[in-house]
Design a protein around this motif. Structure first.
Motif, PDB file in Angstrom:
ATOM      1  N   ALA A   1       1.628 -13.238  -1.524  1.00  0.00           N
ATOM      2  CA  ALA A   1       2.501 -13.419  -2.692  1.00  0.00           C
ATOM      3  C   ALA A   1       2.368 -12.271  -3.698  1.00  0.00           C
ATOM      4  CB  ALA A   1       2.249 -14.774  -3.348  1.00  0.00           C
ATOM      5  N   PRO A   2       1.150 -11.925  -4.131  1.00  0.00           N
ATOM      6  CA  PRO A   2       1.080 -10.803  -5.070  1.00  0.00           C
ATOM      7  C   PRO A   2       1.405  -9.452  -4.439  1.00  0.00           C
ATOM      8  CG  PRO A   2      -1.113 -11.694  -4.655  1.00  0.00           C
ATOM      9  CD  PRO A   2      -0.139 -12.611  -4.002  1.00  0.00           C
ATOM     10  N   PHE A   3       1.175  -9.289  -3.131  1.00  0.00           N
ATOM     11  CA  PHE A   3       1.596  -8.030  -2.511  1.00  0.00           C
ATOM     12  C   PHE A   3       3.104  -7.862  -2.674  1.00  0.00           C
ATOM     13  CE2 PHE A   3      -2.148  -8.069   0.715  1.00  0.00           C
ATOM     14  CZ  PHE A   3      -2.980  -7.494  -0.230  1.00  0.00           C
ATOM     15  N   LYS A   4       3.858  -8.943  -2.559  1.00  0.00           N
ATOM     16  CA  LYS A   4       5.315  -8.892  -2.765  1.00  0.00           C
ATOM     17  C   LYS A   4       5.634  -8.609  -4.232  1.00  0.00           C
ATOM     18  CE  LYS A   4       6.771 -12.398   0.591  1.00  0.00           C
ATOM     19  NZ  LYS A   4       7.430 -13.706   0.682  1.00  0.00           N
ATOM     20  N   ASN A   5       5.087  -9.438  -5.115  1.00  0.00           N
ATOM     21  CA  ASN A   5       5.408  -9.339  -6.542  1.00  0.00           C
ATOM     22  C   ASN A   5       4.919  -8.033  -7.158  1.00  0.00           C
ATOM     23  OD1 ASN A   5       6.511 -11.907  -6.390  1.00  0.00           O
ATOM     24  ND2 ASN A   5       4.640 -12.903  -7.068  1.00  0.00           N
TER      25      ASN A   5
ATOM     26  N   ASP B   1       0.820  -1.210   0.000  1.00  0.00           N
ATOM     27  CA  ASP B   1       0.000   0.000   0.000  1.00  0.00           C
ATOM     28  C   ASP B   1       0.857   1.266   0.000  1.00  0.00           C
ATOM     29  OD1 ASP B   1      -2.701   1.358   0.351  1.00  0.00           O
ATOM     30  OD2 ASP B   1      -1.636   2.073   2.128  1.00  0.00           O
ATOM     31  N   LYS B   2       1.943   1.235   0.720  1.00  0.00           N
ATOM     32  CA  LYS B   2       2.832   2.395   0.824  1.00  0.00           C
ATOM     33  C   LYS B   2       3.366   2.831  -0.546  1.00  0.00           C
ATOM     34  CE  LYS B   2       6.933   3.892   3.334  1.00  0.00           C
ATOM     35  NZ  LYS B   2       8.021   3.455   4.221  1.00  0.00           N
ATOM     36  N   GLU B   3       3.507   1.884  -1.468  1.00  0.00           N
ATOM     37  CA  GLU B   3       4.023   2.211  -2.806  1.00  0.00           C
ATOM     38  C   GLU B   3       3.116   3.191  -3.550  1.00  0.00           C
ATOM     39  OE1 GLU B   3       6.974   1.559  -4.001  1.00  0.00           O
ATOM     40  OE2 GLU B   3       7.496   0.286  -2.291  1.00  0.00           O
TER      41      GLU B   3
ATOM     42  N   PRO C   1      -0.782   1.346 -12.408  1.00  0.00           N
ATOM     43  CA  PRO C   1      -1.045   1.271 -10.975  1.00  0.00           C
ATOM     44  C   PRO C   1      -2.500   0.913 -10.656  1.00  0.00           C
ATOM     45  CG  PRO C   1       0.392   3.109 -11.418  1.00  0.00           C
ATOM     46  CD  PRO C   1      -0.057   2.580 -12.757  1.00  0.00           C
ATOM     47  N   SER C   2      -3.438   1.456 -11.407  1.00  0.00           N
ATOM     48  CA  SER C   2      -4.849   1.136 -11.173  1.00  0.00           C
ATOM     49  C   SER C   2      -5.144  -0.335 -11.467  1.00  0.00           C
ATOM     50  CB  SER C   2      -5.748   2.029 -12.040  1.00  0.00           C
ATOM     51  OG  SER C   2      -7.107   1.692 -11.844  1.00  0.00           O
ATOM     52  N   GLN C   3      -4.584  -0.864 -12.545  1.00  0.00           N
ATOM     53  CA  GLN C   3      -4.773  -2.281 -12.852  1.00  0.00           C
ATOM     54  C   GLN C   3      -4.125  -3.159 -11.783  1.00  0.00           C
ATOM     55  OE1 GLN C   3      -3.015  -2.285 -16.767  1.00  0.00           O
ATOM     56  NE2 GLN C   3      -5.027  -2.297 -17.771  1.00  0.00           N
ATOM     57  N   ASN C   4      -2.985  -2.736 -11.298  1.00  0.00           N
ATOM     58  CA  ASN C   4      -2.267  -3.467 -10.280  1.00  0.00           C
ATOM     59  C   ASN C   4      -3.143  -3.652  -9.039  1.00  0.00           C
ATOM     60  OD1 ASN C   4      -0.445  -3.748  -7.903  1.00  0.00           O
ATOM     61  ND2 ASN C   4       1.180  -3.594  -9.421  1.00  0.00           N
ATOM     62  N   ILE C   5      -3.717  -2.574  -8.556  1.00  0.00           N
ATOM     63  CA  ILE C   5      -4.538  -2.665  -7.352  1.00  0.00           C
ATOM     64  C   ILE C   5      -5.912  -3.268  -7.660  1.00  0.00           C
ATOM     65  CG2 ILE C   5      -5.484  -0.319  -7.374  1.00  0.00           C
ATOM     66  CD1 ILE C   5      -4.960  -0.298  -4.286  1.00  0.00           C
ATOM     67  N   SER C   6      -6.417  -3.065  -8.867  1.00  0.00           N
ATOM     68  CA  SER C   6      -7.692  -3.685  -9.256  1.00  0.00           C
ATOM     69  C   SER C   6      -7.584  -5.206  -9.242  1.00  0.00           C
ATOM     70  CB  SER C   6      -8.118  -3.214 -10.650  1.00  0.00           C
ATOM     71  OG  SER C   6      -8.459  -1.848 -10.635  1.00  0.00           O
ATOM     72  N   TYR C   7      -6.448  -5.720  -9.665  1.00  0.00           N
ATOM     73  CA  TYR C   7      -6.186  -7.156  -9.629  1.00  0.00           C
ATOM     74  C   TYR C   7      -6.300  -7.653  -8.189  1.00  0.00           C
ATOM     75  CZ  TYR C   7      -3.394 -11.476 -10.116  1.00  0.00           C
ATOM     76  OH  TYR C   7      -2.933 -12.771 -10.081  1.00  0.00           O
ATOM     77  N   GLN C   8      -5.670  -6.918  -7.268  1.00  0.00           N
ATOM     78  CA  GLN C   8      -5.722  -7.296  -5.857  1.00  0.00           C
ATOM     79  C   GLN C   8      -7.142  -7.219  -5.316  1.00  0.00           C
ATOM     80  OE1 GLN C   8      -2.249  -8.516  -6.040  1.00  0.00           O
ATOM     81  NE2 GLN C   8      -3.175  -8.562  -4.041  1.00  0.00           N
ATOM     82  N   LEU C   9      -7.862  -6.180  -5.695  1.00  0.00           N
ATOM     83  CA  LEU C   9      -9.246  -6.048  -5.256  1.00  0.00           C
ATOM     84  C   LEU C   9     -10.102  -7.202  -5.763  1.00  0.00           C
ATOM     85  CD1 LEU C   9      -9.647  -2.218  -5.767  1.00  0.00           C
ATOM     86  CD2 LEU C   9     -10.076  -3.441  -3.618  1.00  0.00           C
TER      87      LEU C   9
END
Length: 171
Positions: A152-156, A22-24, A44-52
């Motif tokens: 795992a994806p939070f790291k990657n 999240d800090k990133e 960045p939006s796709q990155n966090i959307s994937y996590q969501l």
């Protein structure tokens, strides 16, 4: 893949990796959230959307099974051989939110996952075949499903965000 000695260690690792991830987003401007960089496959939006998307699915699978609803993983609309389509659905569903709204949604989802883990007994969390949605030929216990869709994806994906910022010249 890393394992965990107990629920507490798992929760602590999840919190740690989430907070670093999240800090990133702190220094990514809203107007840049949909900017694609040549060497990074997600904005960045796709990155966090994937996590969501994945965290929502985890919670949905558990909720549906607890209500006696048959769970079709990953979703009734998407099969495991069409993950690209599933990811596009995540981007479509969450991409219209601001980056801060996406971050707030993800924090809420992570909090729910942590509460869920806290309320599971060790057998349910660490022994295979404890949930129908988690019973696959791979015989993964619930913790592993949670791990591959959070820690795992939070790291990657943190590394992807760092690379995105470096390419943009903001890292």
């Amino acid at each position: 893949m890393q394992g965990y000695k107990d629920k507490t260690e798992f929760i602590e690792e999840l919190k740690k990796r989430y907070l670093l991830y999240d800090k990133e987003f702190n220094d990514i401007k809203e107007e840049d959230k949909d900017l694609l960089q040549p060497e990074v496959d997600k904005t960045p939006s796709q990155n966090i959307s994937y996590q969501l998307g994945w965290t929502h699915l985890l919670l949905q699978w558990e909720s549906d099974e607890s209500k006696g609803i048959e769970v079709k993983t990953p979703t009734p609309e998407y099969k495991w051989n069409n993950l690209g389509g599933l990811y596009q659905s995540f981007y479509h569903e969450y991409g219209s939110y601001s980056l801060q709204q996406q971050r707030d949604l993800l924090r809420n989802q992570v909090d729910k996952i942590i509460t869920w883990i806290e309320n599971l007994d060790d057998e349910t969390l660490f022994t295979p075949e404890q949930r129908k949605w988690a019973t696959t030929p791979a015989q993964w216990p619930v913790w592993k499903w949670i791990h591959i869709n959070t820690v795992a994806p939070f790291k990657n994906f943190r590394a992807q965000l760092r690379k995105w910022k470096k390419e943009k010249g903001t890292a």
